[in-house]
Write a protein that holds these residues in place. Structure first.
Motif, PDB file in Angstrom:
ATOM      1  N   THR A  55      -1.812   0.937  -4.872  1.00 44.15           N
ATOM      2  CA  THR A  55      -1.892  -0.284  -4.079  1.00 44.15           C
ATOM      3  C   THR A  55      -1.611  -1.444  -5.017  1.00 44.15           C
TER       4      THR A  55
ATOM      5  N   VAL B  35       0.878  -1.166   0.000  1.00 38.88           N
ATOM      6  CA  VAL B  35       0.000   0.000   0.000  1.00 38.88           C
ATOM      7  C   VAL B  35       0.914   1.214   0.000  1.00 38.88           C
TER       8      VAL B  35
ATOM      9  N   ASN C 210      -4.396   4.667  -6.216  1.00 41.80           N
ATOM     10  CA  ASN C 210      -5.121   4.882  -4.972  1.00 41.80           C
ATOM     11  C   ASN C 210      -6.368   5.743  -5.153  1.00 41.80           C
TER      12      ASN C 210
END
Length: 158
Positions: free
Chosen positions: A30, A25, A44
């Motif tokens: 991600t 992350v 993201n």
């Protein structure tokens, strides 16, 4: 805090229709690895702008296996056999108790849903075992699992 971090490394999630295990992350993206080992990078903006389905955050999960029985099969027997099958599985939790519900009166079958709780890491094994074993248990107890049928009536025009 879970409210601020909907996903963590190692969790199995679905984001914007893509499922996989979170490997990273980052600030901008991600990263997931799908079950077939495909590597996915999701911006993201999509992660934070989409619902996130997290299948591994909770300690337990409910397994659901759907099966149809013939209309002329003994429904009470089928429910008893399915309940006993779930209760006897070593990875099915005793509480909440396993349950069998009639979920649909379909065209060719009475559809049942077998519902049992298990530890999250055991989810797929329990689901596979119950799917395989309900077939055997129903055969042994003469509960018929029908296949879809269509009756065709032809009118002979003269």
């Amino acid at each position: 805090m879970a409210a601020l971090r909907p996903i963590d490394k190692g969790e199995f999630v679905e984001i914007n229709g893509i499922s996989g295990t979170v490997t990273s992350v980052g600030i901008m993206a991600t990263e997931l690895v799908k079950a077939d080992n495909t590597y996915i990078t999701i911006p993201n903006s999509l992660v934070w702008g989409s619902p996130v389905i997290n299948s591994s955050r909770m300690d337990t999960r409910r397994v659901e296996v759907k099966v149809g029985i013939a209309y002329d099969s003994d429904l009470d027997l089928a429910v008893r056999v399915a309940t006993d099958l779930m209760a006897s599985h070593e990875a099915v939790l005793p509480s909440p108790k396993p349950a069998v519900v009639v979920s649909e009166l379909a065209d060719s079958s009475v559809n049942l849903s077998l519902r049992a709780w298990t530890a999250t890491p055991d989810f797929w094994r329990v689901r596979g075992d119950l799917t395989r074993d309900i077939l055997r248990a129903f055969r042994e107890n003469e509960v018929e699992i029908p296949f879809p049928q269509v009756d065709v009536h032809l009118d002979r025009a003269q």
